[in-house]
Write an enzyme that holds these catalytic residues in place. Structure first.
Site, PDB file in Angstrom:
ATOM      1  N   SER A 121      96.664  52.603 -36.682  1.00  0.00           N
ATOM      2  CA  SER A 121      96.866  53.721 -35.754  1.00  0.00           C
ATOM      3  C   SER A 121      95.622  54.584 -35.628  1.00  0.00           C
ATOM      4  CB  SER A 121      98.044  54.583 -36.236  1.00  0.00           C
ATOM      5  OG  SER A 121      97.826  55.025 -37.563  1.00  0.00           O
ATOM      6  N   HIS A 142      98.305  48.386 -31.239  1.00  0.00           N
ATOM      7  CA  HIS A 142      98.967  49.496 -31.928  1.00  0.00           C
ATOM      8  C   HIS A 142     100.342  49.769 -31.316  1.00  0.00           C
ATOM      9  CE1 HIS A 142      99.230  54.070 -32.779  1.00  0.00           C
ATOM     10  NE2 HIS A 142      99.852  53.381 -33.731  1.00  0.00           N
ATOM     11  N   GLU A 154      99.262  50.496 -27.560  1.00  0.00           N
ATOM     12  CA  GLU A 154      97.835  50.700 -27.285  1.00  0.00           C
ATOM     13  C   GLU A 154      97.064  49.429 -27.619  1.00  0.00           C
ATOM     14  OE1 GLU A 154      96.625  55.309 -28.030  1.00  0.00           O
ATOM     15  OE2 GLU A 154      97.109  54.176 -29.830  1.00  0.00           O
ATOM     16  N   ASN A 192      97.332  59.092 -31.122  1.00  0.00           N
ATOM     17  CA  ASN A 192      97.184  59.862 -32.363  1.00  0.00           C
ATOM     18  C   ASN A 192      96.034  60.856 -32.317  1.00  0.00           C
ATOM     19  OD1 ASN A 192      99.417  58.885 -33.664  1.00  0.00           O
ATOM     20  ND2 ASN A 192      98.349  57.202 -34.643  1.00  0.00           N
TER      21      ASN A 192
END
Length: 293
Positions: A121, A142, A154, A192
């Site tokens: 992540s 991800h 992602e 994130n």
């Protein structure tokens, strides 16, 4: 020639790995699930079965489809068992040294044309790719947590990732019925990079006494229309994972605005990691979660 992904290997049978296995099997792919901890592997397979059974009981999945999906998932006791895979996804703990060790050991067991991916992540895809013998066939994939429910994935290219690898990964995500977005290889990528500093700021708000756990979560749920408060979300993600991502941001971007809150560090040091440890910003040991501060 473009590679069609039919058999997927997954390393790590925790919440993320078992979730990825479930969605792959439900989409008609054969899955080999690996974990170096035999008990965790059995728990992961049990969690998948439980999730599929819940979908059947809700009427969103037929008994036959549930049985078919479960039959597509087999345990892989070692990396050699992953040899037939077209794609292997690493979903181990968010620790760069651990991931690099996995990749350096894994590649000898794979076919030369097999693709390798990480579910990290936050960690640099380019650096992780350098631990393999095939950086051009390496990519970040991800998934969001919980994998069966979250629509977004992602895709992150390293500096050496070839177009054919990216296109194969994009087609794989589409086959799962999910939506992919492409991020450049910067610390924590897109989701994130935005989400974790917000959670970290919520923890600072608690640390500085601006509000209680309950008031902070209520404020963001009702004032910003978030489905879950930031401290509740941190517990769901895992406070150790939150801290790892903030450390990657702080070290990778060298900006003090990403400094992990000392209270977050303290909770992780105490082993209060959130829901999975039964304690975090909430205490989950009773019938209903209770704020710990």
């Amino acid at each position: 020639m473009d590679m069609e992904i039919k058999r997927v290997g997954i390393i790590g049978a925790g919440q993320m790995g078992s979730g990825i296995a479930q969605v792959c099997a439900s989409a008609g792919l054969d899955v080999l699930l690996n974990d170096r901890d035999a008990a965790r592997l059995e728990n992961g397979l049990g969690a998948i079965e439980g999730n599929l059974n819940r979908l059947v009981s809700k009427g969103t999945l037929s008994e036959e489809d549930s049985r078919t999906a479960r039959a597509r998932i087999a345990p892989a006791r070692d990396f050699d068992a992953l040899g037939p895979c077209d794609l292997v996804i690493e979903a181990a703990t968010e620790n760069e040294a651990t991931k690099r060790e996995i990749f350096s050991s894994l590649c000898a067991s794979l076919r030369p044309e097999a693709l390798v991916a990480t579910n990290t992540s936050s960690i640099s895809i380019t650096r992780l790719a350098a631990a393999t013998d095939r950086p051009e066939k390496f990519i970040g994939i991800h998934f969001m947590n919980p994998v069966p429910l979250m629509q977004l994935v992602e895709l992150i290219r390293g500096i050496a990732t070839e177009d054919t690898t990216y296109e194969a990964a994009k087609a794989f995500i589409a086959k799962l019925g999910k939506t992919s977005t492409m991020s450049e290889d910067f610390p924590a990528f897109i989701v994130n990079r935005i989400l974790l500093p917000m959670i970290n700021e919520a923890i600072y708000t608690l640390y500085e006494g601006v509000g209680s756990v309950e008031s902070i979560d209520t404020a963001m749920k009702l004032g910003a229309n978030h489905p879950m408060g930031p401290l509740q979300l941190a517990d769901f993600i895992g406070l150790d994972t939150c801290l790892s991502v903030m450390q990657v941001l702080y070290e990778g971007l060298a900006d003090s605005k990403y400094r992990p809150c000392p209270l977050l560090v303290k909770y992780v040091e105490a082993g209060w990691l959130g829901r999975k440890a039964k304690r975090g910003f909430y205490d989950y040991r009773g019938p209903t979660p209770v704020p710990t501060r």
